[in-house]
Design a protein around this motif. Structure first.
Motif, PDB file in Angstrom:
ATOM      1  N   ALA A   1     -45.545  -4.815  51.865  1.00  0.00           N
ATOM      2  CA  ALA A   1     -44.820  -4.270  50.708  1.00  0.00           C
ATOM      3  C   ALA A   1     -44.242  -2.901  51.034  1.00  0.00           C
ATOM      4  O   ALA A   1     -43.102  -2.586  50.660  1.00  0.00           O
TER       5      ALA A   1
ATOM      6  N   THR B   1     -44.796   2.133  49.209  1.00  0.00           N
ATOM      7  CA  THR B   1     -45.335   1.454  48.036  1.00  0.00           C
ATOM      8  C   THR B   1     -46.503   2.269  47.488  1.00  0.00           C
ATOM      9  O   THR B   1     -46.872   3.304  48.048  1.00  0.00           O
TER      10      THR B   1
ATOM     11  N   ARG C   1     -40.252  -2.322  50.775  1.00  0.00           N
ATOM     12  CA  ARG C   1     -39.808  -1.415  49.706  1.00  0.00           C
ATOM     13  C   ARG C   1     -39.564   0.017  50.189  1.00  0.00           C
ATOM     14  O   ARG C   1     -39.248   0.880  49.394  1.00  0.00           O
TER      15      ARG C   1
ATOM     16  N   THR D   1     -34.115  -5.801  43.536  1.00  0.00           N
ATOM     17  CA  THR D   1     -35.255  -5.287  44.289  1.00  0.00           C
ATOM     18  C   THR D   1     -36.543  -6.021  43.916  1.00  0.00           C
ATOM     19  O   THR D   1     -37.394  -6.269  44.777  1.00  0.00           O
TER      20      THR D   1
ATOM     21  N   ASP E   1     -38.804  -8.998  46.764  1.00  0.00           N
ATOM     22  CA  ASP E   1     -40.217  -8.946  47.155  1.00  0.00           C
ATOM     23  C   ASP E   1     -40.795 -10.341  47.415  1.00  0.00           C
ATOM     24  O   ASP E   1     -41.313 -10.601  48.502  1.00  0.00           O
TER      25      ASP E   1
END
Length: 329
Positions: free
Chosen positions: A268, A275, A272, A114, A118
């Protein structure tokens, strides 16, 4: 569909597009080379060195530990009396050393994959933006758009297929690139015995992350292609991207509440599935000074998805309007 097939062939005939697609697959391989050095269990030699340093520090602690705590508490009390404020220097956190402090951190597969996806997603976003921009802007630079409109005068159809072709290709390339990295990352960690605890929930989360990266590539290519129609020069699109990055950096530093409305934060949040960012709030402390606190603030996936979809829709709509009304030479 006929127009779309033609645009796909034209897309793959451009050398710069092929080079960018190749880069999307080469970079994950380079990242896996770096991961290979991380995904190694602690060797006997490293353990022996850490144990030696740990023994030295433990001996120092046993000799001076109580003195360090007492000195910290005394300095804390002195500062409290001098300022009249509640001072906390965290003296209770001064504890005996532990062996883990001196060992190289070895992440698990779930932690590493993970974290590494990014930066990969940021790179794929940039590739998608450039692929879309160079594909459409080059049509104006060479004058082929005007010639193409003599065969297909319906501009909205031409516009739609020229945006859809790079978007579909970049979405597939981004998803495959991310999936390729995940497969390589798992292979390296599994070989080192660091992937045994991977759960179904982890695989599900990683799988959705890969799909979201593919979607991010699609949005980036759509936005880049639409900007290509607006600016009509690839360099102009790149200038807009660089200029925005500089402006965002300045705004982030000056306006503490700005992160939820910046592109990078929402990218992001998209990748994700939510965030966080840091928000500093300051207020008078009642004694003539200012007391500041830093706290985490959440940005939900729904917020980021709506933000990016709306932003892309606006850019595409403005591009549609411009292409429909502006002269083409």
């Amino acid at each position: 569909m006929r127009l779309l097939r033609v645009e796909l062939r034209r897309l793959f005939s451009r050398r710069v597009v092929l080079l960018l697609i190749a880069a999307a697959f080469v970079v994950p391989l380079l990242m896996l080379i770096a991961v290979a050095q991380t995904a190694e269990p602690i060797s006997a030699e490293e353990l022996a060195q850490a144990e030696a340093v740990y023994a030295e520090q433990l001996a120092v602690w046993e000799e001076t530990g109580e003195e360090q705590i007492a000195q910290c508490e005394a300095d804390e009390e002195r500062e409290r009396e001098a300022t009249g404020q509640d001072v906390d220097w965290g003296c209770e956190g001064i504890t005996a050393p532990e062996l883990e402090w001196f060992l190289r951190p070895v992440p698990t597969f779930a932690e590493n994959v993970t974290a590494m996806l990014d930066p990969l997603s940021a790179l794929l976003l940039a590739i998608g933006l450039v692929v879309g921009a160079t594909f459409t802007a080059a049509e104006f630079a060479t004058g082929s758009v005007g010639m193409w409109l003599t065969f297909e005068p319906r501009r909205v159809r031409v516009y739609a297929t020229k945006l859809l072709a790079p978007a579909l290709v970049v979405a597939a390339v981004a998803a495959v690139s991310a999936a390729m990295f995940v497969a390589g990352d798992w292979t390296l960690f599994n070989r080192a015995g660091l992937a045994a605890g991977t759960t179904t929930a982890t695989w599900t989360a990683v799988g959705w992350m890969v799909l979201r990266i593919g979607g991010l590539g699609l949005l980036a290519a759509l936005g880049g292609a639409a900007l290509g129609f607006l600016v009509r020069h690839t360099a102009g699109v790149l200038g807009i991207a660089v200029g925005y990055a500089v402006v965002e950096l300045v705004v982030r530093g000056l306006v503490t509440a700005s992160p939820p409305w910046l592109i990078s934060t929402n990218v992001a949040g998209w990748v994700r599935h939510g965030t966080t960012y840091y928000l500093e709030t300051c207020a008078p402390d009642g004694a003539g000074g200012v007391l500041c606190e830093v706290a985490d603030r959440a940005v939900s996936f729904g917020h980021s998805a709506l933000y990016l979809l709306a932003l892309t829709a606006v850019v595409v709509a403005v591009g549609t309007l411009a292409f429909s009304r502006r002269d083409v030479r």
